[in-house]
Design an enzyme around this catalytic site. Structure first.
Site, short mmCIF file in Angstrom:
data_model
loop_
_atom_site.label_atom_id
_atom_site.label_comp_id
_atom_site.label_asym_id
_atom_site.label_seq_id
_atom_site.Cartn_x
_atom_site.Cartn_y
_atom_site.Cartn_z
N ASP A 149 0.85 -1.19 0.00
CA ASP A 149 0.00 0.00 0.00
C ASP A 149 0.88 1.24 0.00
OD1 ASP A 149 -2.52 1.30 0.07
OD2 ASP A 149 -2.23 1.73 2.19
N HIS B 181 -4.18 14.16 0.17
CA HIS B 181 -4.37 13.33 1.35
C HIS B 181 -3.19 13.47 2.31
CE1 HIS B 181 -5.50 9.95 3.87
NE2 HIS B 181 -4.33 9.39 3.65
N GLU C 249 -10.30 4.01 3.07
CA GLU C 249 -9.44 4.77 2.18
C GLU C 249 -9.81 4.42 0.75
OE1 GLU C 249 -5.48 5.75 4.80
OE2 GLU C 249 -5.33 4.14 3.31
N GLU D 82 -9.08 4.00 -2.85
CA GLU D 82 -7.86 3.79 -3.61
C GLU D 82 -8.15 3.04 -4.90
OE1 GLU D 82 -4.45 2.36 -1.51
OE2 GLU D 82 -5.21 2.98 0.46
N ASP E 222 -8.91 0.34 1.46
CA ASP E 222 -7.97 -0.07 2.50
C ASP E 222 -8.53 0.38 3.85
OD1 ASP E 222 -5.57 -1.31 3.28
OD2 ASP E 222 -4.61 0.63 3.54
N ARG F 270 -8.00 4.07 12.73
CA ARG F 270 -7.13 5.23 12.95
C ARG F 270 -6.57 5.29 14.37
NH1 ARG F 270 -5.77 6.55 7.83
NH2 ARG F 270 -7.60 7.04 6.57
N GLN G 250 -3.90 2.53 14.60
CA GLN G 250 -2.78 2.97 13.78
C GLN G 250 -2.00 4.10 14.45
OE1 GLN G 250 -3.98 4.39 9.93
NE2 GLN G 250 -1.90 4.80 9.23
N LYS H 254 -4.12 -1.68 9.92
CA LYS H 254 -4.40 -1.88 8.49
C LYS H 254 -4.59 -3.34 8.12
CE LYS H 254 -3.62 2.34 6.68
NZ LYS H 254 -4.48 3.04 5.71
N THR I 26 -8.80 -5.50 3.53
CA THR I 26 -8.69 -4.65 2.35
C THR I 26 -9.64 -5.21 1.31
OG1 THR I 26 -6.36 -4.10 2.79
CG2 THR I 26 -7.17 -3.76 0.55
N THR J 220 -4.63 6.82 -0.59
CA THR J 220 -5.92 7.49 -0.59
C THR J 220 -5.96 8.60 -1.64
OG1 THR J 220 -6.08 7.06 1.77
CG2 THR J 220 -7.62 8.67 0.86
N GLU K 181 -10.48 12.58 6.84
CA GLU K 181 -10.42 13.92 6.26
C GLU K 181 -11.79 14.59 6.26
OE1 GLU K 181 -7.59 13.74 2.58
OE2 GLU K 181 -8.35 11.71 2.95
#
Length: 418
Positions: free
Chosen positions: A125, A132, A197, A199, A231, A235, A238, A251, A255, A348, A362
């Protein structure tokens, strides 16, 4: 601009279908009690190429579609990829003399279960979206300034191939360690800041040799096709774990990818340049080819029990700073061997307007600014029972090249300890 190619499959000629003759994406399906079979989407039907292989698509000494995955076909190389695509066009185009021979091998998509289209060898990833990266810096560090290396290299990390799942697979909210602001020690439990995310995923179709770097142009030719990729990100987990080595459990729990591999050949008419470079890239990252594609992307959320989804983000793949080919070339430059079936997440994809952000982190600005859905419900992060959907399509003249939805519903965390 590219024109719609007409097919004798009527549903493939609608401007609304994501799967016109111009597309012909590859997937794996099961209908009834069948074993997984390789298929090609055309309108609202699937052409069963496993059933047709011995008569029409015999490219190797043994069947390549019998495994119910596209990896063995990828290994045949780009000349066979092109030959196969040309044959499909001949078989499915309007007025084709193949119609009577093959129409019995069309399966209604509504009657099929879509499965993983390829076996993921490795998953990497990246963190290659300019907006982002700036947004995350502003949220987490109080400054949109980028890390010193960001404008020079495509930053990435090695993820978990075992956690890549097909669209429609439910995702359990992950448990893990998280440390609340001001707390002296971490606690353990379900993530409370669960995110997505938005992607794109690039699929490597040609291997590179261990110890041997590749150019960006070579990397571009190695990419077999693309999928939408979500993904999922915890948060809070992480945020506690990522220093100094980066993402891990935040993570690794899931996915999701869309069910159809849209080939690089189908996307070729939609080539687009990477944005102007703010720093000159080193020569090994230079290319003679435009690296991105003009693909409109969308994020939707539907709370459990709601009768409709709310669109919470619209952006475009051209918002990326680094292309998949640049990411792949950088991945291999130190001698890392790339394998058939490797999956590269773009990072992202966010644009400059808030309506173009590709993550809830975001959209809610780190959970500080709640937003309202069309249903009237409030969100900062994902709640149990929410279904998140990614959509994407490249728009042509009276047609579109789509991927199929990338969908995942969040289930409650598994009780731990058991």
């Amino acid at each position: 601009m590219s024109q719609l190619k007409k097919s004798w499959v009527d549903s493939a000629n609608s401007a609304r279908t994501p799967f016109p003759l111009n597309n012909l994406p590859y997937g794996v399906f099961s209908a009834g009690d069948q074993e997984p079979r390789c298929g090609v989407a055309i309108g609202d039907m699937i052409l069963d190429v496993t059933a047709l292989e011995n008569e029409y698509f015999e490219y190797a000494s043994c069947p390549v579609f019998a495994s119910g995955m596209w990896n063995e076909f990828m290994e045949l190389g780009s000349e066979i990829w092109a030959e196969f695509r040309t044959k499909l066009n001949e078989m499915l185009k309007e007025g084709s003399h193949f119609q009577k021979e093959i129409e019995a091998h069309l399966v209604p998509m509504a009657d099929a279960e879509l499965l993983m289209p390829f076996a993921v060898s490795e998953y990497t990833d990246f963190y290659a979206g300019r907006q982002h990266a700036a947004n995350m810096g502003a949220i987490l560090r109080g400054s949109p300034d980028l890390p010193a290396n960001w404008l020079h290299i495509p930053i990435g990390y090695n993820g978990r191939a075992s956690s890549v799942v097909i669209s429609g697979t439910p995702i359990h909210r992950p448990n893990g360690q998280r440390k609340a602001p001001g707390a002296e020690v971490p606690s353990f439990g379900p993530s409370t800041r669960l995110d997505i995310e938005l992607e794109m995923g690039a699929i490597v179709g040609k291997a590179s040799a261990f110890g041997q770097p590749i150019t960006v142009d070579e990397a571009d030719d190695m990419i077999f096709g693309y999928v939408l990729l979500n993904d999922w990100s915890a948060r809070d987990i992480q945020g506690w774990e990522y220093q100094p080595l980066g993402p891990f459990q935040g993570k690794a729990f899931g996915t999701s990818i869309s069910p159809w591999i849209v080939t690089a050949a189908a996307l070729e008419p939609f080539r687009a340049p990477t944005p102007p470079r703010e720093q000159t890239l080193l020569p090994y990252l230079e290319s003679t080819k435009a690296g991105l594609y003009d693909i409109n992307l969308q994020v939707l959320i539907q709370p459990e029990g709601a009768d409709k989804s709310s669109v919470i983000g619209n952006t475009n793949y051209t918002r990326m700073y680094y292309s998949a080919a640049e990411q792949l070339a950088h991945h291999a430059v130190g001698g890392c061997a790339m394998n058939v079936g490797d999956l590269l997440g773009s990072g992202t994809i966010s644009g400059p307007a808030r309506s173009e952000y590709g993550s809830l982190m975001e959209m809610s600005w780190g959970g500080q600014e709640a937003f309202t859905l069309d249903t009237g419900e409030i969100r900062t992060f994902i709640e149990d029972g929410d279904t998140l959907t990614l959509r994407g399509a490249a728009k042509g003249d009276g047609f579109q090249i789509g991927f199929g939805d990338c969908v995942g519903k969040i289930l409650p965390a598994v009780t731990w300890p058991k």
